[in-house]
Write a protein that holds these residues in place. Structure first.
Motif, PDB file in Angstrom:
ATOM      1  N   ASP A  15      42.684  47.778  39.080  1.00  0.00           N
ATOM      2  CA  ASP A  15      41.792  47.188  39.233  1.00  0.00           C
ATOM      3  C   ASP A  15      40.416  47.477  40.072  1.00  0.00           C
ATOM      4  OD1 ASP A  15      39.619  44.802  38.701  1.00  0.00           O
ATOM      5  OD2 ASP A  15      40.712  44.506  36.860  1.00  0.00           O
ATOM      6  N   PRO A  16      38.957  47.644  39.726  1.00  0.00           N
ATOM      7  CA  PRO A  16      37.541  48.065  40.672  1.00  0.00           C
ATOM      8  C   PRO A  16      38.379  46.791  41.694  1.00  0.00           C
ATOM      9  CG  PRO A  16      36.955  48.109  38.440  1.00  0.00           C
ATOM     10  CD  PRO A  16      38.221  47.077  38.619  1.00  0.00           C
ATOM     11  N   ASP A  17      38.703  45.642  41.151  1.00  0.00           N
ATOM     12  CA  ASP A  17      38.631  44.157  42.728  1.00  0.00           C
ATOM     13  C   ASP A  17      40.414  43.870  42.794  1.00  0.00           C
ATOM     14  OD1 ASP A  17      37.876  42.093  43.952  1.00  0.00           O
ATOM     15  OD2 ASP A  17      37.594  40.732  42.583  1.00  0.00           O
ATOM     16  N   ALA A  18      41.257  44.809  42.976  1.00  0.00           N
ATOM     17  CA  ALA A  18      42.418  45.270  43.088  1.00  0.00           C
ATOM     18  C   ALA A  18      43.223  44.906  44.356  1.00  0.00           C
ATOM     19  CB  ALA A  18      43.334  46.404  42.463  1.00  0.00           C
ATOM     20  N   GLY A  19      42.206  44.970  46.094  1.00  0.00           N
ATOM     21  CA  GLY A  19      41.994  44.724  46.878  1.00  0.00           C
ATOM     22  C   GLY A  19      42.614  43.313  47.245  1.00  0.00           C
ATOM     23  N   ARG A  20      41.960  42.634  46.174  1.00  0.00           N
ATOM     24  CA  ARG A  20      42.303  41.273  46.696  1.00  0.00           C
ATOM     25  C   ARG A  20      43.659  40.769  46.065  1.00  0.00           C
ATOM     26  NH1 ARG A  20      38.311  37.776  43.395  1.00  0.00           N
ATOM     27  NH2 ARG A  20      39.468  35.675  44.013  1.00  0.00           N
ATOM     28  N   GLU A  23      46.032  41.472  48.544  1.00  0.00           N
ATOM     29  CA  GLU A  23      45.900  41.063  49.560  1.00  0.00           C
ATOM     30  C   GLU A  23      47.163  40.109  49.094  1.00  0.00           C
ATOM     31  OE1 GLU A  23      42.239  39.736  50.812  1.00  0.00           O
ATOM     32  OE2 GLU A  23      41.252  41.567  50.857  1.00  0.00           O
ATOM     33  N   SER A 114      41.684  40.101  34.899  1.00  0.00           N
ATOM     34  CA  SER A 114      40.522  39.445  35.449  1.00  0.00           C
ATOM     35  C   SER A 114      41.637  39.646  37.114  1.00  0.00           C
ATOM     36  CB  SER A 114      39.603  39.010  35.483  1.00  0.00           C
ATOM     37  OG  SER A 114      39.387  37.960  35.650  1.00  0.00           O
ATOM     38  N   VAL A 115      41.178  40.079  38.068  1.00  0.00           N
ATOM     39  CA  VAL A 115      41.963  39.540  39.243  1.00  0.00           C
ATOM     40  C   VAL A 115      41.605  37.716  39.509  1.00  0.00           C
ATOM     41  CG1 VAL A 115      41.360  40.185  41.752  1.00  0.00           C
ATOM     42  CG2 VAL A 115      41.192  42.002  40.423  1.00  0.00           C
ATOM     43  N   ALA A 116      39.782  37.752  39.369  1.00  0.00           N
ATOM     44  CA  ALA A 116      39.898  36.214  39.829  1.00  0.00           C
ATOM     45  C   ALA A 116      40.560  35.433  38.673  1.00  0.00           C
ATOM     46  CB  ALA A 116      38.757  35.068  39.358  1.00  0.00           C
TER      47      ALA A 116
END
Length: 127
Positions: A15-20, A23, A114-116
């Protein structure tokens, strides 16, 4: 209380926001929760496995264990490698049928959209 978190790679950790998510995995693992990657890939090169080992206690690739998601057996292999009973694990995947497979194996299923949303759900499950 949940003691293990299993996560799919493609569609979740890409996912584009997978860095979260990475972490979160790092923090959860540091706090003592066991983590596993469960992928329908044939395997991964040694360098990739080394990188992923920073976030996961176990790496389960369908090509290496001879079964693929949503076969309940692959989730049970991952739980066994973590040393955690399946009902004490949650599994995250973007494919609903794979989530249903984990639930059939006795796990809590998290359908990644979604990541969120996934992080919100995991925060409740692992609090």
């Amino acid at each position: 209380m949940l003691k293990g978190l299993l996560v799919d790679y493609a569609g979740v950790l890409t996912d584009p926001d997978a860095g979260r998510l990475y972490e979160y995995l790092h923090d959860l693992r540091t706090a003592g929760t066991r983590t596993a990657l469960v992928s329908n890939a044939p395997g991964a090169p040694a360098g990739v496995k080394t990188e992923l080992s920073h976030y996961f206690d176990a790496l389960v690739f369908s090509g290496e264990v001879g079964m693929a998601k949503p076969n309940r057996g692959i989730y049970l292999v991952a739980a066994e490698r973590l040393g955690v009973a399946a009902p004490s694990c949650a599994f995250v995947d973007d494919a609903e049928r794979n989530v249903r497979g984990a639930v059939a194996a006795g796990m809590v299923g998290v359908h990644h959209r979604s990541v969120a949303d996934t992080l919100d759900e995991l925060a409740v499950l692992f609090s």
